[in-house]
Write an enzyme that holds these catalytic residues in place. Structure first.
Site, PDB file in Angstrom:
ATOM      1  N   HIS A   1       5.054   5.857  11.518  1.00  0.00           N
ATOM      2  CA  HIS A   1       4.293   5.675  10.115  1.00  0.00           C
ATOM      3  C   HIS A   1       3.409   6.624   9.979  1.00  0.00           C
ATOM      4  O   HIS A   1       2.285   6.544   9.964  1.00  0.00           O
ATOM      5  CB  HIS A   1       3.868   4.361  10.135  1.00  0.00           C
ATOM      6  CG  HIS A   1       3.560   3.870   8.710  1.00  0.00           C
ATOM      7  ND1 HIS A   1       3.558   4.777   7.521  1.00  0.00           N
ATOM      8  CD2 HIS A   1       2.924   2.547   8.124  1.00  0.00           C
ATOM      9  CE1 HIS A   1       3.178   4.104   6.784  1.00  0.00           C
ATOM     10  NE2 HIS A   1       2.734   2.850   6.906  1.00  0.00           N
TER      11      HIS A   1
ATOM     12  N   ARG B   1       0.715  -1.299   0.009  1.00  0.00           N
ATOM     13  CA  ARG B   1      -0.052   0.153   0.041  1.00  0.00           C
ATOM     14  C   ARG B   1       0.904   1.264  -0.057  1.00  0.00           C
ATOM     15  O   ARG B   1       0.419   2.266  -0.759  1.00  0.00           O
ATOM     16  CB  ARG B   1      -1.113   0.175   1.232  1.00  0.00           C
ATOM     17  CG  ARG B   1      -2.147  -0.790   1.117  1.00  0.00           C
ATOM     18  CD  ARG B   1      -2.488  -1.253   2.371  1.00  0.00           C
ATOM     19  NE  ARG B   1      -1.544  -2.449   2.856  1.00  0.00           N
ATOM     20  CZ  ARG B   1      -1.682  -3.790   2.401  1.00  0.00           C
ATOM     21  NH1 ARG B   1      -2.772  -3.800   1.992  1.00  0.00           N
ATOM     22  NH2 ARG B   1      -0.749  -4.554   2.661  1.00  0.00           N
TER      23      ARG B   1
ATOM     24  N   ARG C   1      11.194   3.907   3.617  1.00  0.00           N
ATOM     25  CA  ARG C   1      10.828   2.943   4.648  1.00  0.00           C
ATOM     26  C   ARG C   1      12.125   2.015   5.183  1.00  0.00           C
ATOM     27  O   ARG C   1      12.930   1.541   4.179  1.00  0.00           O
ATOM     28  CB  ARG C   1       9.813   1.912   4.153  1.00  0.00           C
ATOM     29  CG  ARG C   1       9.386   0.713   5.062  1.00  0.00           C
ATOM     30  CD  ARG C   1       8.246  -0.080   4.792  1.00  0.00           C
ATOM     31  NE  ARG C   1       7.010   0.907   4.990  1.00  0.00           N
ATOM     32  CZ  ARG C   1       5.917   0.014   4.994  1.00  0.00           C
ATOM     33  NH1 ARG C   1       5.723  -1.117   4.587  1.00  0.00           N
ATOM     34  NH2 ARG C   1       4.807   0.806   5.298  1.00  0.00           N
TER      35      ARG C   1
HETATM   36  N1   CP Z   1      -0.275  -0.228   6.023  1.00  0.00           N
HETATM   37  C1   CP Z   1       0.964  -0.360   5.271  1.00  0.00           C
HETATM   38  O1   CP Z   1       1.987   0.302   5.924  1.00  0.00           O
HETATM   39  O2   CP Z   1       0.828  -1.319   4.632  1.00  0.00           O
HETATM   40  P1   CP Z   1       2.026  -1.821   3.628  1.00  0.00           P
HETATM   41  O3   CP Z   1       3.229  -2.511   4.386  1.00  0.00           O
HETATM   42  O4   CP Z   1       1.675  -2.579   2.757  1.00  0.00           O
HETATM   43  O5   CP Z   1       2.834  -0.411   2.997  1.00  0.00           O
END
Ligand code: CP
Length: 318
Positions: free
Chosen positions: A134, A54, A104
């Protein structure tokens, strides 16, 4: 604001400004032509040292909708696997020219290190660092809550609302970002987890705590229920060190059809994803009309457009 590293850095006015800007961005996404020229000539690098579906995709979509050039960097398949450091990776990206880096990383503090190291000139957006923060996930969560429950709040923020976070709080950067942001916006926060999945010192946080979902359903008025994933990849010793078995976890904390039926009729169900269906959330709950989980993903694009716009373009016309 040059960087977005933590929701703890945001004042209420700054957070509301991002949410209001995201609302304007969402409106632009209903137009026939969804692309804006706002970041034409700017380059955004998505620097992902940890897996993501996402966040990575929505930052890419957001930057492209603002007409930025986008470079996607994934540690897998890069020279990181040959031992290249964060510093040398950053210097390489800087040499190629980047205006914003979305990072990230599995290490808590990695985004702040990048922002304060002097290795790069541009803006840094934290897309998740270890168990720490986050911030864009919390912003999209607040945006979603405001959309659905804003009329129940007695302010332009989230005053008067109760948001309940359930599950692996100990390892959750989503929980930490949400606790800061939701309380800044005036919401009341409830955490539901066994003592083994709560951080040391939680009693000093501005939250109320329950240890089972049934206890929380009995004790609190819940407006939004946010189910969290068990982060087995961050559990040294594996899940058994934190909870007896997946079945026991579901029995105490899982959102099943019976608990879904106990929620107030206006309450929404949230999950940042990825979901473990059948463990923390049943298919009935995830797919129910109360669930806003898919909408959270769409709202993530508008929120990330707003963040990139505010960091990289200043206050230019939308
Ligand atoms: N919510 C979230 O950070 O999803 P992903 O790990 O898929 O980016």
């Amino acid at each position: 604001m040059k960087h977005l590293l933590s929701t703890a850095d945001l004042t209420r006015d700054e957070a509301l400004h991002i949410l209001d800007t995201a609302q304007e961005m969402a409106k632009t996404q209903e137009r026939e032509v969804r692309k804006l020229p706002t970041l034409r000539g700017k380059t955004v690098v998505n620097l992902f040292f940890e897996d993501s579906t996402r966040t990575r995709i929505s930052f890419e979509v957001a930057a492209k909708r603002l007409s930025a050039d986008v470079i996607n960097f994934s540690a897998k398949g890069s020279s990181v696997s040959k031992g290249e450091s964060l510093k040398d990776t950053a210097l390489t990206l800087e040499a190629m020219g980047s205006d914003g880096i979305v990072i990230r990383h599995s290490a808590s503090g990695a985004a702040e290190r990048l922002a304060t190291s002097g290795w790069i000139q541009g803006s840094v957006v934290n897309a998740g660092d270890g168990t720490h923060q986050h911030p864009t996930q919390a912003l999209l969560d607040a945006f979603t809550i405001r959309r659905h429950l804003g009329e129940r709040s007695d302010s332009t923020g989230l005053d008067g609302l109760t948001v309940t976070l359930v599950g692996d709080i100990l390892h959750s950067r989503v929980a930490r970002s949400n606790i800061h942001l939701l309380t800044t916006l005036g919401a009341s926060v409830v955490l539901v987890a066994p003592p083994t999945l709560l951080p040391i010192g939680v009693e000093t946080w501005p939250v109320r705590v329950a240890h089972t979902l049934d206890e929380a359903l009995d004790a609190f008025d819940i407006d939004a229920l946010m189910m969290l994933r068990i982060q087995l990849e961050r559990m040294s010793g594996g899940g058994a060190a934190f909870f007896p078995s997946p079945a026991e976890y579901s029995r105490l904390l899982g959102l099943d059809a019976a608990r879904l039926a106990r929620l107030p009729s206006h309450a929404i169900i949230m999950h940042p994803g990825p979901m473990n269906r059948g463990l923390e959330i049943s298919a009935e709950a995830a797919d129910s009309p109360r669930s806003v989980i898919v909408e959270q993903v769409s709202n993530g694009v508008a929120v990330r457009m707003a963040v990139l716009y505010l960091l990289l373009a200043g206050e230019a016309e939308l």
